[in-house]
Design a protein around this motif. Structure first.
Motif, PDB file in Angstrom:
ATOM      1  N   ASP A  25       0.821  -1.214   0.000  1.00 52.31           N
ATOM      2  CA  ASP A  25       0.000   0.000   0.000  1.00 52.31           C
ATOM      3  C   ASP A  25       0.854   1.263   0.000  1.00 52.31           C
ATOM      4  O   ASP A  25       0.490   2.272  -0.608  1.00 52.31           O
ATOM      5  CB  ASP A  25      -0.933   0.004   1.216  1.00 52.31           C
ATOM      6  N   PHE A  26       1.995   1.218   0.702  1.00 51.26           N
ATOM      7  CA  PHE A  26       2.862   2.386   0.755  1.00 51.26           C
ATOM      8  C   PHE A  26       3.334   2.778  -0.639  1.00 51.26           C
ATOM      9  O   PHE A  26       3.296   3.957  -1.010  1.00 51.26           O
ATOM     10  CB  PHE A  26       4.071   2.119   1.655  1.00 51.26           C
ATOM     11  N   LEU A  27       3.803   1.811  -1.411  1.00 49.92           N
ATOM     12  CA  LEU A  27       4.333   2.102  -2.745  1.00 49.92           C
ATOM     13  C   LEU A  27       3.233   2.564  -3.699  1.00 49.92           C
ATOM     14  O   LEU A  27       3.448   3.460  -4.518  1.00 49.92           O
ATOM     15  CB  LEU A  27       5.031   0.864  -3.297  1.00 49.92           C
ATOM     16  N   VAL A  28       2.063   1.978  -3.572  1.00 54.18           N
ATOM     17  CA  VAL A  28       0.924   2.403  -4.398  1.00 54.18           C
ATOM     18  C   VAL A  28       0.575   3.853  -4.091  1.00 54.18           C
ATOM     19  O   VAL A  28       0.366   4.679  -4.993  1.00 54.18           O
ATOM     20  CB  VAL A  28      -0.293   1.484  -4.161  1.00 54.18           C
ATOM     21  N   GLU A  29       0.549   4.197  -2.804  1.00 56.18           N
ATOM     22  CA  GLU A  29       0.226   5.564  -2.395  1.00 56.18           C
ATOM     23  C   GLU A  29       1.324   6.538  -2.813  1.00 56.18           C
ATOM     24  O   GLU A  29       1.050   7.676  -3.213  1.00 56.18           O
ATOM     25  CB  GLU A  29       0.022   5.630  -0.890  1.00 56.18           C
ATOM     26  N   LEU A  30       2.582   6.102  -2.752  1.00 53.71           N
ATOM     27  CA  LEU A  30       3.694   6.956  -3.183  1.00 53.71           C
ATOM     28  C   LEU A  30       3.510   7.354  -4.648  1.00 53.71           C
ATOM     29  O   LEU A  30       3.652   8.536  -5.000  1.00 53.71           O
ATOM     30  CB  LEU A  30       5.015   6.216  -2.994  1.00 53.71           C
ATOM     31  N   LYS A  31       3.204   6.402  -5.489  1.00 52.49           N
ATOM     32  CA  LYS A  31       3.035   6.710  -6.915  1.00 52.49           C
ATOM     33  C   LYS A  31       1.820   7.602  -7.143  1.00 52.49           C
ATOM     34  O   LYS A  31       1.856   8.510  -7.994  1.00 52.49           O
ATOM     35  CB  LYS A  31       2.936   5.415  -7.715  1.00 52.49           C
ATOM     36  N   ARG A  32       0.770   7.388  -6.377  1.00 49.56           N
ATOM     37  CA  ARG A  32      -0.423   8.226  -6.502  1.00 49.56           C
ATOM     38  C   ARG A  32      -0.107   9.661  -6.075  1.00 49.56           C
ATOM     39  O   ARG A  32      -0.500  10.621  -6.752  1.00 49.56           O
ATOM     40  CB  ARG A  32      -1.548   7.641  -5.642  1.00 49.56           C
ATOM     41  N   ALA A  33       0.625   9.818  -4.975  1.00 52.43           N
ATOM     42  CA  ALA A  33       0.979  11.149  -4.484  1.00 52.43           C
ATOM     43  C   ALA A  33       1.924  11.857  -5.447  1.00 52.43           C
ATOM     44  O   ALA A  33       1.825  13.077  -5.647  1.00 52.43           O
ATOM     45  CB  ALA A  33       1.611  11.040  -3.095  1.00 52.43           C
ATOM     46  N   ALA A  34       2.856  11.107  -6.032  1.00 51.32           N
ATOM     47  CA  ALA A  34       3.783  11.697  -6.994  1.00 51.32           C
ATOM     48  C   ALA A  34       3.041  12.239  -8.210  1.00 51.32           C
ATOM     49  O   ALA A  34       3.328  13.338  -8.697  1.00 51.32           O
ATOM     50  CB  ALA A  34       4.815  10.661  -7.426  1.00 51.32           C
ATOM     51  N   GLU A  35       2.085  11.469  -8.691  1.00 51.04           N
ATOM     52  CA  GLU A  35       1.296  11.912  -9.846  1.00 51.04           C
ATOM     53  C   GLU A  35       0.507  13.173  -9.493  1.00 51.04           C
ATOM     54  O   GLU A  35       0.436  14.119 -10.289  1.00 51.04           O
ATOM     55  CB  GLU A  35       0.361  10.793 -10.288  1.00 51.04           C
ATOM     56  N   ALA A  36      -0.066  13.209  -8.294  1.00 57.66           N
ATOM     57  CA  ALA A  36      -0.824  14.378  -7.858  1.00 57.66           C
ATOM     58  C   ALA A  36       0.072  15.602  -7.716  1.00 57.66           C
ATOM     59  O   ALA A  36      -0.371  16.736  -7.906  1.00 57.66           O
ATOM     60  CB  ALA A  36      -1.513  14.084  -6.530  1.00 57.66           C
ATOM     61  N   GLN A 104       8.904  11.313   1.313  1.00 59.22           N
ATOM     62  CA  GLN A 104       8.507   9.912   1.190  1.00 59.22           C
ATOM     63  C   GLN A 104       9.462   8.993   1.948  1.00 59.22           C
ATOM     64  O   GLN A 104       9.045   8.013   2.566  1.00 59.22           O
ATOM     65  CB  GLN A 104       8.446   9.509  -0.285  1.00 59.22           C
ATOM     66  N   VAL A 105      10.730   9.326   1.911  1.00 56.80           N
ATOM     67  CA  VAL A 105      11.722   8.545   2.664  1.00 56.80           C
ATOM     68  C   VAL A 105      11.419   8.621   4.158  1.00 56.80           C
ATOM     69  O   VAL A 105      11.467   7.609   4.871  1.00 56.80           O
ATOM     70  CB  VAL A 105      13.151   9.064   2.373  1.00 56.80           C
ATOM     71  N   GLU A 106      11.065   9.825   4.634  1.00 56.83           N
ATOM     72  CA  GLU A 106      10.724   9.990   6.047  1.00 56.83           C
ATOM     73  C   GLU A 106       9.458   9.211   6.380  1.00 56.83           C
ATOM     74  O   GLU A 106       9.368   8.556   7.427  1.00 56.83           O
ATOM     75  CB  GLU A 106      10.538  11.478   6.351  1.00 56.83           C
ATOM     76  N   ARG A 107       8.484   9.275   5.478  1.00 58.15           N
ATOM     77  CA  ARG A 107       7.224   8.548   5.708  1.00 58.15           C
ATOM     78  C   ARG A 107       7.469   7.048   5.775  1.00 58.15           C
ATOM     79  O   ARG A 107       6.779   6.321   6.493  1.00 58.15           O
ATOM     80  CB  ARG A 107       6.241   8.891   4.579  1.00 58.15           C
ATOM     81  N   ALA A 108       8.494   6.578   5.041  1.00 60.34           N
ATOM     82  CA  ALA A 108       8.824   5.155   5.037  1.00 60.34           C
ATOM     83  C   ALA A 108       9.681   4.748   6.231  1.00 60.34           C
ATOM     84  O   ALA A 108       9.956   3.566   6.436  1.00 60.34           O
ATOM     85  CB  ALA A 108       9.566   4.807   3.743  1.00 60.34           C
TER      86      ALA A 108
END
Length: 216
Positions: A25-36, A104-108
């Motif tokens: 889920d983290f990686l899916v959300e990362l890509k979604r946030a990057a696109e946004a 994102q690194v911090e979130r991870a």
């Protein structure tokens, strides 16, 4: 046994993808946030990321250098594969993307494992010590690939690995009218194949990826 080579098409890639560990889920959300955030969705494919993780785990790599952070997707995936004591030094020219990747690194929870350097790839690479990395991944401006490779050969220890993305030139490698970036990739591929300090092969994941070992 057979020496026959089969063409890799979309159906084969889909078959491979279905048998690759899926993104969490983290990686899916990362890509979604990057696109946004307006960051182009040009990160490596999940299959290529999984392949890189296998290489990192299998070789016991601890020190990784990356040229081209983008949103931090590949940095985080590589850092996860390194385990305790591992480090990814990743370089990003664009301040906005560098800031996004740091968040994102911090979130991870990987602040100790991933260092995001902001600046020109070549300038930052020249500050790294020779033989200070086990593994390097180049995925940045294509015209700079030859120079980045020279520095990564210096930085990566003998026996370490160097991967270079987009060996297929965005699918236009064999198109004589593919443009400057494609021409740069074509010239790089020829130069890479002729080097005697790396032993490499193009693996057909995503847009093609050079996988090489530093031999001297």
């Amino acid at each position: 046994m057979s020496e026959q080579t089969h063409a890799v098409n979309e159906a084969w890639i889909r078959y491979l993808s279905e048998r690759t560990i899926q993104e969490d889920d983290f990686l899916v959300e990362l890509k979604r946030a990057a696109e946004a955030a307006g960051i182009p969705r040009i990160q490596i494919s999940p299959e290529q990321a999984a392949f890189m993780e296998i290489l990192l785990r299998g070789t016991g790599a601890r020190e990784v250098v990356e040229v081209g952070t983008l949103a931090g997707y590949s940095s985080i995936r590589m850092a996860r594969a390194l385990g305790a004591g591992g480090r990814v030094r990743t370089i990003e020219l664009d301040p906005g993307r560098a800031a996004f990747a740091r968040a994102q690194v911090e979130r991870a929870g990987l602040e100790a494992e991933v260092q995001v350097f902001e600046g020109k790839g070549l300038d930052v690479l020249r500050t790294f010590d020779s033989g200070s990395a086990d593994f390097a991944f180049i995925d940045a401006d294509k015209e700079g690939y030859a120079d980045y490779l020279d520095e990564c050969v210096r930085i990566v220890r003998i026996g370490g690995m160097i991967l270079v993305d987009n060996a297929f030139g965005f699918g236009r490698l064999l198109d004589p009218n593919g443009g400057d970036e494609v021409a740069a990739i074509r010239a790089f591929n020829d130069a890479m194949a002729a080097r005697d300090d790396v032993l490499g092969i193009i693996v057909p994941f995503g847009d093609g990826c050079w996988v090489a070992v530093r031999v001297g």
